[in-house]
Every structure is written in C-alpha cells, then in structure tokens.
Design an enzyme around this catalytic site. Structure first.
Site, mmCIF file in Angstrom:
data_model
loop_
_atom_site.group_PDB
_atom_site.id
_atom_site.type_symbol
_atom_site.label_atom_id
_atom_site.label_comp_id
_atom_site.label_asym_id
_atom_site.label_seq_id
_atom_site.Cartn_x
_atom_site.Cartn_y
_atom_site.Cartn_z
ATOM 1 N N GLU A 99 -2.943 22.117 -7.401
ATOM 2 C CA GLU A 99 -2.875 21.458 -6.091
ATOM 3 C C GLU A 99 -4.255 21.046 -5.589
ATOM 4 O O GLU A 99 -4.403 20.642 -4.430
ATOM 5 C CB GLU A 99 -2.187 22.358 -5.069
ATOM 6 C CG GLU A 99 -0.789 22.823 -5.466
ATOM 7 C CD GLU A 99 0.172 21.664 -5.742
ATOM 8 O OE1 GLU A 99 0.188 20.702 -4.948
ATOM 9 O OE2 GLU A 99 0.893 21.730 -6.763
ATOM 10 N N ARG A 154 -19.065 -0.688 -17.555
ATOM 11 C CA ARG A 154 -19.130 -2.096 -17.950
ATOM 12 C C ARG A 154 -20.075 -2.902 -17.067
ATOM 13 O O ARG A 154 -20.422 -4.036 -17.396
ATOM 14 C CB ARG A 154 -17.732 -2.728 -17.984
ATOM 15 C CG ARG A 154 -17.047 -2.805 -16.650
ATOM 16 C CD ARG A 154 -15.641 -3.364 -16.758
ATOM 17 N NE ARG A 154 -15.613 -4.788 -17.038
ATOM 18 C CZ ARG A 154 -15.896 -5.740 -16.139
ATOM 19 N NH1 ARG A 154 -16.229 -5.407 -14.899
ATOM 20 N NH2 ARG A 154 -15.856 -7.004 -16.476
ATOM 21 N N PRO A 213 -6.115 12.064 -4.365
ATOM 22 C CA PRO A 213 -5.328 11.010 -3.714
ATOM 23 C C PRO A 213 -5.631 10.892 -2.225
ATOM 24 O O PRO A 213 -5.292 9.890 -1.607
ATOM 25 C CB PRO A 213 -3.868 11.433 -3.962
ATOM 26 C CG PRO A 213 -3.918 12.856 -4.398
ATOM 27 C CD PRO A 213 -5.285 13.132 -4.932
ATOM 28 N N ASP A 222 -14.684 -12.157 -12.561
ATOM 29 C CA ASP A 222 -13.685 -11.085 -12.578
ATOM 30 C C ASP A 222 -12.893 -11.097 -11.276
ATOM 31 O O ASP A 222 -13.468 -11.269 -10.216
ATOM 32 C CB ASP A 222 -14.350 -9.696 -12.623
ATOM 33 C CG ASP A 222 -15.019 -9.414 -13.936
ATOM 34 O OD1 ASP A 222 -14.791 -10.159 -14.895
ATOM 35 O OD2 ASP A 222 -15.769 -8.422 -13.985
HETATM 36 C C1 JA5 Z 1 -4.420 13.718 -8.486
HETATM 37 C C2 JA5 Z 1 -4.820 17.991 -8.947
HETATM 38 O O1 JA5 Z 1 -5.757 8.150 -6.781
HETATM 39 C C3 JA5 Z 1 -4.779 8.693 -7.582
HETATM 40 C C4 JA5 Z 1 -5.063 10.132 -7.817
HETATM 41 C C5 JA5 Z 1 -4.145 11.115 -8.063
HETATM 42 C C6 JA5 Z 1 -4.761 12.384 -8.250
HETATM 43 C C7 JA5 Z 1 -6.125 12.357 -8.146
HETATM 44 S S1 JA5 Z 1 -6.664 10.749 -7.814
HETATM 45 N N1 JA5 Z 1 -6.633 13.593 -8.311
HETATM 46 C C8 JA5 Z 1 -5.589 14.434 -8.501
HETATM 47 C C9 JA5 Z 1 -5.758 15.859 -8.654
HETATM 48 O O2 JA5 Z 1 -4.654 16.589 -8.906
HETATM 49 O O3 JA5 Z 1 -6.828 16.369 -8.531
#
Ligand code: JA5
Length: 281
Positions: free
Chosen positions: A127, A169, A100, A184
C-alpha cells in the site's frame, strides 16, 4: 547522468539493459545502479512490510529499510565532477517517488529531470511507504512524488521504467539525431500543443491499401499542410482538452477552417470549443 533505483524487485528493472537506455549505459552516458531494498532489512526474513496503523487492508512498507537504503545511496560516491554545477542545482540527487497520488509526470517534468545530474527512484509495493520516509528526506533533498497516470498499479517499478525512458532519450547524444525531439507530441516546440498524425512507409500498396497521394506528390508545402490538418483532426478527436486550451493565436486561417469543418467554433474569448458530439477519427 546517474540513476539509482531502490526496489524489492531488482529483476523488474532488467529492461534498463535493453534498447536506448541499455545502449546509453553501455556508452557510459548513463550510470544506472539498481539496489535490492532487502539488503537493508536485517531480520531473518528480510521483512520490508508491516500492518497499517489505524487498520485496513494490505501492508505498508516499513520506514527503517528505506531509511538505511537512502542513507547508503545518498552517501555513496558523488556524481561526476561537472554534474553538481550551479546550473544543475545542488550536488545531491532528486528523489523521485512514484505514487498515484503524486503530481503528473509530463514532458515538461521529463525535460526538467533530464537536466539533473543524479536521480534516485524509490518504487514501492503493497500500500506504499510509511509517510515519515518522504517527510524525512524532503528535509535533505529535492523529493518529487510523481504519478504517470490515473490508474492503479501493483507497484512503482513500471512507472520508473516509463520515466527513465522519457528522461534518457532527452540526454545529449542518446537519441541519434537531435532533430528527433522537435515535433514529438507533447514536446515543447513546434507542434507542442497537438498530437501527431499518421505516418506511412513502403510498400506503396499493402493489402489493397494505398498511401495518401499528397505524401508522394513532392509538394512540401502541401505535405506540411496535410500533416497539420491530420494533427488537428486527431487532437480534436482524442484530446479535445488540448484544442480548448490552445491560445487561438496558435491557429492560422487554414487551421480555423479545418477546425470549423470538424464542428469546432470560436467562443467569445476566441478559444475553440468542441461540437456537441465527439469527433470521429
Ligand atoms: C502504484 C505500491 O501513476 C500510476 C501509478 C500507480 C502506482 C504508482 S504510480 N506507484 C504505485 C505504488 O504501489 O507504489
């Protein structure tokens, strides 16, 4: 294109056997290899996590299994002979790390990644992964930390499914029809800056609801204009940021009239700004 995914939940990637991606694999257009990270965790319990330095909640993925897994995958058989050419860049993979805190995954990035011969995805759990893993592989490969949106997930596997579908795609011959890309929402090209409007099919009446007359009129010019107006209306309502960002030269006289009817007006720079209140769909 070759795709590797390293995960503690290989079964989470089962959807890659289905539909568009599954068919591309069956046709040999995509070589997908899913690896269990625990194969590179050598203690009795195949441990992949440990407590965070500095304290705090949750666990962090240990660097050693990731290092062994990535070394093995990067050293494995080279991508197809035509894949490592100058146009595509180097011969090594792009490593895509869902997080994220990454850069946004956009259609533009999907197009860039679709031109690469080899992608390696490293979805995390807990985490996240010990930071030294990204630092280490960034010295040897093109590493991209990527987010698919501003929300929290429990791991990176679902983002991998999203990104692989968006990328696959775009590969030549994967969608039946090369035209299908062109209008699109978000695709570079004709309607690039607008969302798509509504679509209809048979029957002509369903539960007392008809189809807009213009769509059965046979007037191709009026149909195109109606679709453009619906795209403007929907974009103004759901994504006012996309209208405000548009070069005003992208709007013809009729577009301007439509935007004015939605309460939008051109500022001193010519760019359109939203009405005082949200536009209803
Ligand atoms: C959680 C251990 O862009 C939304 C995302 C949420 C999330 C991503 S990408 N990777 C992880 C993660 O949690 O690695």
């Amino acid at each position: 294109m070759r795709l590797d995914v390293i995960t503690i939940f290989p079964e989470y990637l089962e959807p890659l056997n289905v539909s568009l991606v599954g068919k591309a694999r069956a046709r040999g257009q995509l070589d997908v290899r899913v690896h269990d990270l625990r194969a590179w965790a050598h203690d009795r319990h195949h441990t992949v996590d440990d407590t965070p330095y500095g304290g705090g909640p949750g666990m962090v993925m240990k660097p050693e299994p990731w290092g062994e897994a990535l070394d093995a995958v990067l050293a494995s058989s080279a991508p197809p002979a035509d894949a490592g050419d100058a146009a595509a860049g180097g011969s090594g993979p792009v490593i895509v790390v869902p997080t994220p805190s990454g850069r946004p995954f956009t259609q533009e990035l999907a197009v860039e990644l679709a031109a690469k011969p080899w992608l390696v995805f490293t979805p995390a759990r807990y985490e996240g992964i010990d930071r030294r893993v990204v630092e280490e592989y960034a010295e040897r490969a093109d590493v991209r930390e990527v987010s698919i949106g501003d929300y929290v997930l429990a791991g990176g596997e679902a983002p991998v499914l999203v990104m692989v579908e968006a990328i696959a795609r775009l590969l030549p011959g994967v969608l039946g029809n090369a035209e299908s890309h062109r209008d699109d929402s978000f695709a570079p090209g004709a309607m690039a800056d607008l969302l798509e409007g509504p679509v209809y099919t048979k029957p002509p009446e369903w539960r007392g609801r008809g189809v807009p007359d213009v769509l059965v009129s046979g007037h191709h010019g009026r149909i195109a204009r109606w679709r453009r107006d619906e795209a403007l209306r929907r974009t103004a309502g759901h994504r006012p940021d996309l209208i405000a960002r548009c070069d005003p030269a992208a709007f013809d006289k009729h577009d301007r009239a439509t935007l004015h009817s939605l309460g939008w007006s051109a500022g001193s720079d010519g760019r359109f700004g939203p009405p005082g209140q949200a536009v209803e769909e």
